[in-house]
Design an enzyme around this catalytic site. Structure first.
Site, mmCIF file in Angstrom:
data_model
loop_
_atom_site.group_PDB
_atom_site.id
_atom_site.type_symbol
_atom_site.label_atom_id
_atom_site.label_comp_id
_atom_site.label_asym_id
_atom_site.label_seq_id
_atom_site.Cartn_x
_atom_site.Cartn_y
_atom_site.Cartn_z
ATOM 1 N N PRO A 1 0.817 -1.176 -0.175
ATOM 2 C CA PRO A 1 -0.104 -0.138 -0.040
ATOM 3 C C PRO A 1 0.930 1.156 0.066
ATOM 4 C CG PRO A 1 -0.626 -1.479 1.563
ATOM 5 C CD PRO A 1 0.524 -2.130 1.319
ATOM 6 N N GLU A 2 0.586 2.044 -0.880
ATOM 7 C CA GLU A 2 1.218 3.401 -0.862
ATOM 8 C C GLU A 2 0.167 4.578 -0.671
ATOM 9 O OE1 GLU A 2 3.433 3.923 -4.412
ATOM 10 O OE2 GLU A 2 3.720 1.804 -4.647
#
Ligand SMILES: [Zn+2]
Length: 281
Positions: free
Chosen positions: A2-3
């Protein structure tokens, strides 16, 4: 992994659901999640607390508690926060912690790889702002992030632009996927020494970073591996990626075959025609 857009998607969903609610019960099933804190102490700091708001700094999700403490969560590789209106109906795989809210809803933290972390940033910490600025740089979707600010961050840096953009202490929340996409859109080779970008390239890069992140938030993030949002749904940004994971396929802009190499120790996707390599000085 996840960014920023994936964490922002989760933040928005939780911000609609948990502020005003209290944690009625907290169970830590895997002490690694809260390490090096003692799970008993962690639980005591969260249980009974009302949630004031759900915020984000870079890839950190911040649940602000009525005590003034912050429950900070970093999903790292495979962490998953899942909110449900009721109890989890079956035994969730890789369950590391469970938070029961006072309206009967539940928040679970699942994590296959176990790199995810949750911890308390205490209200009494003398320099809470300094705590975060040491970890995360400017928010790329904030109005403060201008092309001029980006130029100042890049000035004099000899490292490859990709490595500089991955440095969370400079620009917050960018990871491997969105850096590849932004550099492609801006037509900048990932190995260009950061300090050699000209003003026009910096303006293109600034626009591309904001554009790709905004598109990804709009799409609910990218589910290329284990990512799911906090309602258990996939995002759709994976369908909009132009070079990342597309090695061997034609560039959507010029039809040249997209390449994959290693830059900053990360698998890096780029178009050898659109993104001209730096001269070998
Ligand atoms: Zn191309």
């Amino acid at each position: 992994m996840p960014e920023l857009p994936e964490v922002e998607t989760i933040r928005r969903q939780l911000a609609e659901r948990i502020p005003g609610r209290s944690f009625a019960a907290v169970q830590v099933h895997d002490p690694m999640l809260v390490s090096p804190e003692d799970p008993g102490i962690f639980v005591a700091q969260v249980a009974g607390q009302r949630v004031r708001s759900v915020d984000r700094r870079g890839k950190y999700l911040l649940v602000e508690l009525e005590s003034g403490d912050t429950l900070a969560v970093h999903l790292r590789m495979t962490g998953r926060l899942h909110w449900r209106p009721g109890a989890p109906d079956e035994e969730e795989r890789f369950l590391r912690a469970r938070f029961d809210l006072d309206d009967g809803s539940t928040l679970t933290f699942g994590d296959m790889r176990r790199f995810g972390r949750a911890w308390i940033v205490p209200a009494a910490l003398p320099d809470r702002e300094g705590y975060w600025t040491a970890r995360v740089g400017i928010e790329p979707l904030s109005p403060r992030f201008t092309a001029r600010v980006l130029a100042e961050l890049l000035e004099g840096r000899r490292g490859p632009i990709k490595a500089v953009l991955l440095n969370q202490a400079l620009v917050a929340g960018l990871g491997n996927m969105y850096v590849d996409e932004a550099l492609f859109q801006a037509r900048i080779h990932p190995e260009r020494p950061a300090g050699t970008l000209d003003p026009d390239e910096i303006r293109r890069l600034h626009r591309a970073i904001r554009d790709r992140l905004a598109a990804a938030v709009e799409a609910g993030g990218a589910s290329i591996d284990s990512y799911r949002d906090s309602l258990g749904e996939k995002g759709s940004m994976q369908d909009l990626l132009r070079v990342h994971l597309h090695a061997g396929e034609p560039c959507p802009r010029c039809r040249t075959t997209i390449r994959k190499t290693r830059v900053a120790q990360r698998g890096t996707y780029w178009c050898p025609s659109c993104q001209e390599p730096p001269p070998p000085w």
